[in-house]
Design an enzyme around this catalytic site. Structure first.
Site, PDB file in Angstrom:
ATOM      1  N   ARG A 296     -30.097  10.491  87.487  1.00 16.92           N
ATOM      2  CA  ARG A 296     -29.928  11.466  86.519  1.00 16.92           C
ATOM      3  C   ARG A 296     -29.666  12.735  87.686  1.00 16.92           C
ATOM      4  O   ARG A 296     -31.161  13.293  87.810  1.00 16.92           O
ATOM      5  CB  ARG A 296     -30.762  11.988  85.453  1.00 16.92           C
ATOM      6  CG  ARG A 296     -29.924  10.859  84.029  1.00 16.92           C
ATOM      7  CD  ARG A 296     -29.286  10.387  83.958  1.00 16.92           C
ATOM      8  NE  ARG A 296     -27.865  10.146  82.823  1.00 16.92           N
ATOM      9  CZ  ARG A 296     -26.818   9.907  82.043  1.00 16.92           C
ATOM     10  NH1 ARG A 296     -26.085  10.527  83.374  1.00 16.92           N
ATOM     11  NH2 ARG A 296     -25.952   9.152  80.934  1.00 16.92           N
TER      12      ARG A 296
ATOM     13  N   GLU B 181     -16.710   2.783  76.775  1.00 14.84           N
ATOM     14  CA  GLU B 181     -17.797   3.263  77.311  1.00 14.84           C
ATOM     15  C   GLU B 181     -18.851   2.485  77.429  1.00 14.84           C
ATOM     16  O   GLU B 181     -19.891   1.276  78.403  1.00 14.84           O
ATOM     17  CB  GLU B 181     -18.773   4.297  76.414  1.00 14.84           C
ATOM     18  CG  GLU B 181     -18.329   5.805  77.105  1.00 14.84           C
ATOM     19  CD  GLU B 181     -18.459   6.204  78.387  1.00 14.84           C
ATOM     20  OE1 GLU B 181     -19.409   5.582  78.622  1.00 14.84           O
ATOM     21  OE2 GLU B 181     -17.491   6.569  78.576  1.00 14.84           O
TER      22      GLU B 181
ATOM     23  N   GLU C  21     -19.841   0.484  81.173  1.00 21.05           N
ATOM     24  CA  GLU C  21     -21.282   0.754  81.669  1.00 21.05           C
ATOM     25  C   GLU C  21     -21.730  -0.278  81.738  1.00 21.05           C
ATOM     26  O   GLU C  21     -22.487  -0.695  82.689  1.00 21.05           O
ATOM     27  CB  GLU C  21     -22.282   1.706  80.968  1.00 21.05           C
ATOM     28  CG  GLU C  21     -21.775   3.249  81.467  1.00 21.05           C
ATOM     29  CD  GLU C  21     -22.241   4.073  80.544  1.00 21.05           C
ATOM     30  OE1 GLU C  21     -23.049   4.206  80.008  1.00 21.05           O
ATOM     31  OE2 GLU C  21     -21.924   5.551  80.966  1.00 21.05           O
TER      32      GLU C  21
ATOM     33  N   ALA D 167     -27.288  18.220  71.688  1.00 23.84           N
ATOM     34  CA  ALA D 167     -28.040  19.581  72.025  1.00 23.84           C
ATOM     35  C   ALA D 167     -28.003  21.105  71.653  1.00 23.84           C
ATOM     36  O   ALA D 167     -27.364  21.883  72.637  1.00 23.84           O
ATOM     37  CB  ALA D 167     -28.965  19.877  73.845  1.00 23.84           C
TER      38      ALA D 167
ATOM     39  N   GLY E  85     -28.913  23.592  71.279  1.00 23.96           N
ATOM     40  CA  GLY E  85     -29.311  25.207  71.190  1.00 23.96           C
ATOM     41  C   GLY E  85     -28.203  25.768  72.513  1.00 23.96           C
ATOM     42  O   GLY E  85     -29.386  26.804  72.297  1.00 23.96           O
TER      43      GLY E  85
ATOM     44  N   GLU F  20     -20.900   6.828  88.558  1.00 19.53           N
ATOM     45  CA  GLU F  20     -21.427   5.261  88.250  1.00 19.53           C
ATOM     46  C   GLU F  20     -22.027   4.556  88.827  1.00 19.53           C
ATOM     47  O   GLU F  20     -21.975   3.663  88.646  1.00 19.53           O
ATOM     48  CB  GLU F  20     -21.397   4.819  86.524  1.00 19.53           C
ATOM     49  CG  GLU F  20     -21.092   5.719  85.271  1.00 19.53           C
ATOM     50  CD  GLU F  20     -20.325   5.700  84.452  1.00 19.53           C
ATOM     51  OE1 GLU F  20     -20.419   6.196  83.180  1.00 19.53           O
ATOM     52  OE2 GLU F  20     -19.431   4.355  85.129  1.00 19.53           O
TER      53      GLU F  20
END
Length: 188
Positions: A69, A98, A102, A119, A121, A146
């Site tokens: 990541r 997915e 994956e 997220a 925020g 990936e």
């Protein structure tokens, strides 16, 4: 003037908005805002299409993916998850896609456990949470991002220990597990 008269509970009004960046995965915008207390400000927002996270469980095992990541500069272990570079009308189709892309798995049954904001925020991206059971190998089809993704299964108890010990720190994985436990409790 009451800038919030048409939006009950809304305490921020958007005055102006401008796009500051876009690529095929996301859009970043900066909004000029007015808070209900009269204070002006700016708000940066990352917009992405809906995503899915899948909890693939079969015979007491859960399938996980591990990949580098970039944002944290390390490899991370998590549930299969992701989105496409387009709007998706059927979240289950996205989850199935997915899971195959994956983890190389197809599920006989997909149960929708709920949804969450990844997220909120700073980002506008909803994630649909699915339990996948009746798993069978289907051949992985990873995309270019990936290239280093690996797949492994672990016992459910080991999975829980990995979350408790900090081996798995992905907030979406933790939230999906919480939704699963609540769903399982309701099943009796």
């Amino acid at each position: 003037m009451n800038p919030n008269k048409d939006a009950p509970g809304r305490s921020i009004t958007t005055i102006a908005s401008r796009e500051v960046y876009r690529n095929r995965w996301m859009r970043v915008r900066e909004d000029e805002i007015l808070r209900s207390n009269g204070e002006w400000g700016i708000y940066g927002v990352v917009e992405k299409h809906d995503a899915a996270i899948i909890l693939p469980i079969d015979q007491g095992q859960v399938w996980l993916v591990e990949q580098f990541r970039y944002t944290i500069g390390e490899r991370a272990l998590e549930l299969p998850q992701g989105g496409w570079e387009m709007e998706v009308e059927n979240p289950e189709e996205l989850a199935r896609g997915e899971l195959k892309e994956e983890a190389g798995l197809e599920a006989a049954e997909m149960v929708r456990l709920g949804e969450l904001w990844i997220a909120y925020g700073y980002a506008r991206q909803r994630q649909h949470v699915y339990l996948a059971t009746g798993l069978r190998a289907a051949g992985r089809k990873p995309d270019a991002e990936e290239h280093d993704l690996t797949v492994r299964s672990v016992a459910l108890g080991e999975f829980e220990e990995m979350m408790l010990s900090g081996v798995i720190c992905d907030g979406c994985t933790l939230a999906a597990w919480g939704l699963y436990l609540l769903w399982k409790k309701q099943q009796g």
